[in-house]
Design a protein around this motif. Structure first.
Motif, mmCIF file in Angstrom:
data_model
loop_
_atom_site.group_PDB
_atom_site.id
_atom_site.type_symbol
_atom_site.label_atom_id
_atom_site.label_comp_id
_atom_site.label_asym_id
_atom_site.label_seq_id
_atom_site.Cartn_x
_atom_site.Cartn_y
_atom_site.Cartn_z
ATOM 1 N N VAL A 198 2.373 11.234 -4.715
ATOM 2 C CA VAL A 198 1.440 11.510 -4.466
ATOM 3 C C VAL A 198 0.451 10.502 -3.707
ATOM 4 O O VAL A 198 -0.236 10.534 -2.705
ATOM 5 C CB VAL A 198 0.195 12.270 -5.490
ATOM 6 N N VAL A 199 -0.023 9.253 -5.109
ATOM 7 C CA VAL A 199 -0.128 8.205 -4.598
ATOM 8 C C VAL A 199 0.355 7.814 -2.689
ATOM 9 O O VAL A 199 0.552 7.228 -1.471
ATOM 10 C CB VAL A 199 -0.663 6.840 -4.666
ATOM 11 N N LEU A 200 1.948 7.598 -3.070
ATOM 12 C CA LEU A 200 2.640 6.965 -2.014
ATOM 13 C C LEU A 200 2.375 7.818 -0.508
ATOM 14 O O LEU A 200 2.284 7.149 0.333
ATOM 15 C CB LEU A 200 4.218 6.982 -1.796
ATOM 16 N N MET A 259 -0.958 8.519 4.589
ATOM 17 C CA MET A 259 -2.430 8.233 5.555
ATOM 18 C C MET A 259 -3.046 7.920 5.519
ATOM 19 O O MET A 259 -3.333 7.603 7.423
ATOM 20 C CB MET A 259 -1.991 9.891 4.595
ATOM 21 N N VAL A 260 -2.989 6.269 5.107
ATOM 22 C CA VAL A 260 -4.223 5.622 5.233
ATOM 23 C C VAL A 260 -3.512 4.416 5.983
ATOM 24 O O VAL A 260 -4.492 3.833 6.849
ATOM 25 C CB VAL A 260 -4.617 5.280 3.661
ATOM 26 N N ALA A 261 -2.776 4.224 5.975
ATOM 27 C CA ALA A 261 -1.395 3.436 6.304
ATOM 28 C C ALA A 261 -1.746 3.019 7.743
ATOM 29 O O ALA A 261 -1.835 2.641 8.853
ATOM 30 C CB ALA A 261 -0.362 2.980 6.146
ATOM 31 N N ARG A 262 -1.620 5.118 8.253
ATOM 32 C CA ARG A 262 -1.685 5.708 9.715
ATOM 33 C C ARG A 262 -2.809 5.086 9.863
ATOM 34 O O ARG A 262 -2.777 5.611 11.613
ATOM 35 C CB ARG A 262 -1.190 6.711 9.548
ATOM 36 N N GLY A 302 -6.582 2.899 13.122
ATOM 37 C CA GLY A 302 -7.831 1.835 14.136
ATOM 38 C C GLY A 302 -8.969 2.571 13.923
ATOM 39 O O GLY A 302 -10.159 2.194 14.520
ATOM 40 N N VAL A 303 -8.968 3.354 12.680
ATOM 41 C CA VAL A 303 -9.973 4.795 12.392
ATOM 42 C C VAL A 303 -9.969 4.362 10.507
ATOM 43 O O VAL A 303 -11.586 5.059 10.897
ATOM 44 C CB VAL A 303 -9.830 6.091 12.843
ATOM 45 N N LEU A 304 -9.728 3.263 10.236
ATOM 46 C CA LEU A 304 -10.099 3.139 9.360
ATOM 47 C C LEU A 304 -11.089 2.391 8.992
ATOM 48 O O LEU A 304 -12.223 2.408 8.210
ATOM 49 C CB LEU A 304 -8.840 2.647 8.123
ATOM 50 N N VAL A 305 -11.494 1.178 9.414
ATOM 51 C CA VAL A 305 -12.641 -0.009 9.646
ATOM 52 C C VAL A 305 -13.396 0.869 10.632
ATOM 53 O O VAL A 305 -13.155 1.187 11.998
ATOM 54 C CB VAL A 305 -11.604 -0.846 10.170
ATOM 55 N N ARG A 306 -14.549 0.737 10.759
ATOM 56 C CA ARG A 306 -15.753 1.412 11.403
ATOM 57 C C ARG A 306 -16.056 -0.084 12.679
ATOM 58 O O ARG A 306 -16.759 -0.945 11.769
ATOM 59 C CB ARG A 306 -16.777 2.673 10.562
#
Lengths: 370, 91
Positions: free
Chosen positions: A167-169, A174-177, A182-186
């Motif tokens: 599940v974590v992987l 998803m987070v890495a994508r 460029g949407v993780l950092v606001r």
């Protein structure tokens, strides 16, 4: 120092840090889901997924190290039933109408939001309103139980650590994508803004510290029931004494600091939950208050349109009731139960989405016309 | 095209239930689209939370307007207008 005072101080401290972190980052759990439907794009959702992934990792490491001891089902996370799905649905509507969830309202109130205060009052009323519904709802929860397994690994008959690793992987992929897109950092245009992904990491640390020291995840809403029951006891003590739900002390958990199993319930008395939740609530409000004063942003605006206050009140009542139906709030399920792969929490999480969709329809039709 | 005067429209969304301040700002940007485009109107939003301020700035940036965020007491003001020349721009 007695262990009870130590628990109070730890909860207060976790609340203070959490309040500052949430205020600085505007880490709104309600907004993270709502904006998927409202704007077709949720800037906070990637940070929420990161928070959940890290929660799984931190809590499982703590369990393997022997710092956290739990076995599901427990008082904290029970068996999956359709009533939890329904609770998540109503909670989803409520959090959108109220403009924040049970902790969102607390940190916003700490920064001076009048509507958040109205939402909190609504939650107290809603939690208390559930009392009359409880006998029927508890029976329905038994009848609509979906499985005799409490967690995903139990359901699949798989090793817990291996299931969690998979599940974590998936979540980290998803987070890495999102990070690559460029949407993780606001983008930030205001000084002192804390990146939501940083807030996600800090909130995951706060949660695991709570698990290790206090013996349970962050929780708020049972205290709203207690607050309502305390207020009602002043006017109708006989009625309070006659309500089975308010006399229940069926919630038990192992408290590492006292080295005892503590009991608790939603009624008007101090117990093992009051010891943790009241200081946590106070800490979040105070932490946000200090942060907003330090940023010179604390202020109470009175010119809130009436319809928005009505929306906040209704949303609060819905969240208060739904938290008892579920039978816990979104913070308990998302930060506590989902990381343990609790099926009950998963049902609550699933229910939030259609609820948030209905909530956004109501918001844009009746509260703010766009 | 040069304009002698620019009307300033102020929108006070402080204290609004989330995300009403953002929704109201987007509605006003849409309502005053033509005035903003030809430089007749300047919109000033008063906001009291970071996230809405960031999201409004993000939206006006993608719409091609110039904006300036001021850290005012008890909140932020976001000044939105169409730059007439390079020296008007803050970006």
């Amino acid at each position: 120092m007695s262990s009870a005072i130590l628990i109070i101080l730890i909860s207060l401290g976790l609340g203070l840090v959490g309040g500052v972190v949430m205020h600085r980052s505007d880490f709104c759990l309600a907004g993270a889901i709502r904006d998927i439907f409202l704007f077709r794009h949720s800037p906070l959702f990637p940070s929420l997924v990161l928070l959940i992934a890290l929660n799984i990792v931190f809590i499982e490491i703590a369990r393997l190290a022997g710092w956290v001891v739990y076995e599901l089902p427990s008082s904290s996370f029970g068996m999956p039933s359709l009533t939890t799905l329904a609770g998540g649905f109503f909670f989803g509507i409520g959090m959108v109408l109220a403009g924040g969830c049970v902790v969102g309202a607390l940190y916003k109130f700490g920064a001076g939001s009048l509507s958040a205060f109205v939402a909190i009052m609504g939650m107290v009323v809603g939690s208390f309103a559930y009392v009359s519904l409880h006998p029927y709802w508890a029976g329905l929860a038994q009848k609509t139980r979906l499985s005799e397994s409490a967690t995903l690994p139990q359901l699949l008959g798989l090793n817990q650590t291996v299931t969690m690793a998979v599940v974590v992987l998936l979540l980290l992929y998803m987070v890495a994508r999102w990070q690559r897109q460029g949407v993780l950092v606001r983008p930030s245009f205001v000084p002192g803004f804390l990146q939501p992904w940083t807030a996600g990491v800090l909130l995951a640390l706060i949660t695991v510290v709570s698990f290790i020291t206090v013996g349970m995840p962050l929780g708020i809403t049972t205290s709203y029931s207690k607050a309502g029951a305390y207020a009602a006891q002043l006017v109708a003590p006989a009625w309070i004494a006659s309500q089975d739900f308010l006399q229940l002390r069926g919630f038990t958990y192992y408290s590492p600091l006292t080295e005892r199993v503590l009991t608790a319930g939603p009624g008007p008395y101090l117990d093992g939950l009051s010891l943790v939740q009241f200081p946590l609530i106070g800490g979040i409000v105070l932490g946000s208050f200090f942060s907003s004063v330090q940023m010179k942003k604390f202020t109470i605006h009175w010119n809130v349109p009436g319809i928005q206050l009505v929306s906040a009140m209704l949303g609060g009542v819905l969240m208060g009731m739904a938290s008892r139906m579920s039978p816990a709030c979104n913070v308990w399920h998302l930060l506590g139960g989902i990381p343990l792969l609790s099926l009950q929490s998963a049902l609550f999480f699933i229910g939030l989405f259609p609820g948030a969709w209905i909530g956004t329809r109501l918001l844009t039709h009746y509260v703010v016309r766009v | 095209m040069s304009h002698a005067t620019t009307n300033t429209v102020q929108v006070d969304a402080r204290g609004f239930v989330c995300p009403s301040s953002l929704l109201v700002a987007l509605r006003e940007l849409n309502k005053h689209k033509e005035g903003l485009q030809c430089g007749d109107i300047r919109l000033v939003f008063l906001i009291d939370n970071h996230e809405s301020t960031n999201r409004i700035c993000e939206a006006v940036k993608s719409m091609g307007y110039t904006f300036e965020v001021k850290d005012v007491r008890n909140g932020y003001s976001v000044d939105v207008f169409k730059a007439r020349s390079m020296k008007d721009g803050f970006l």
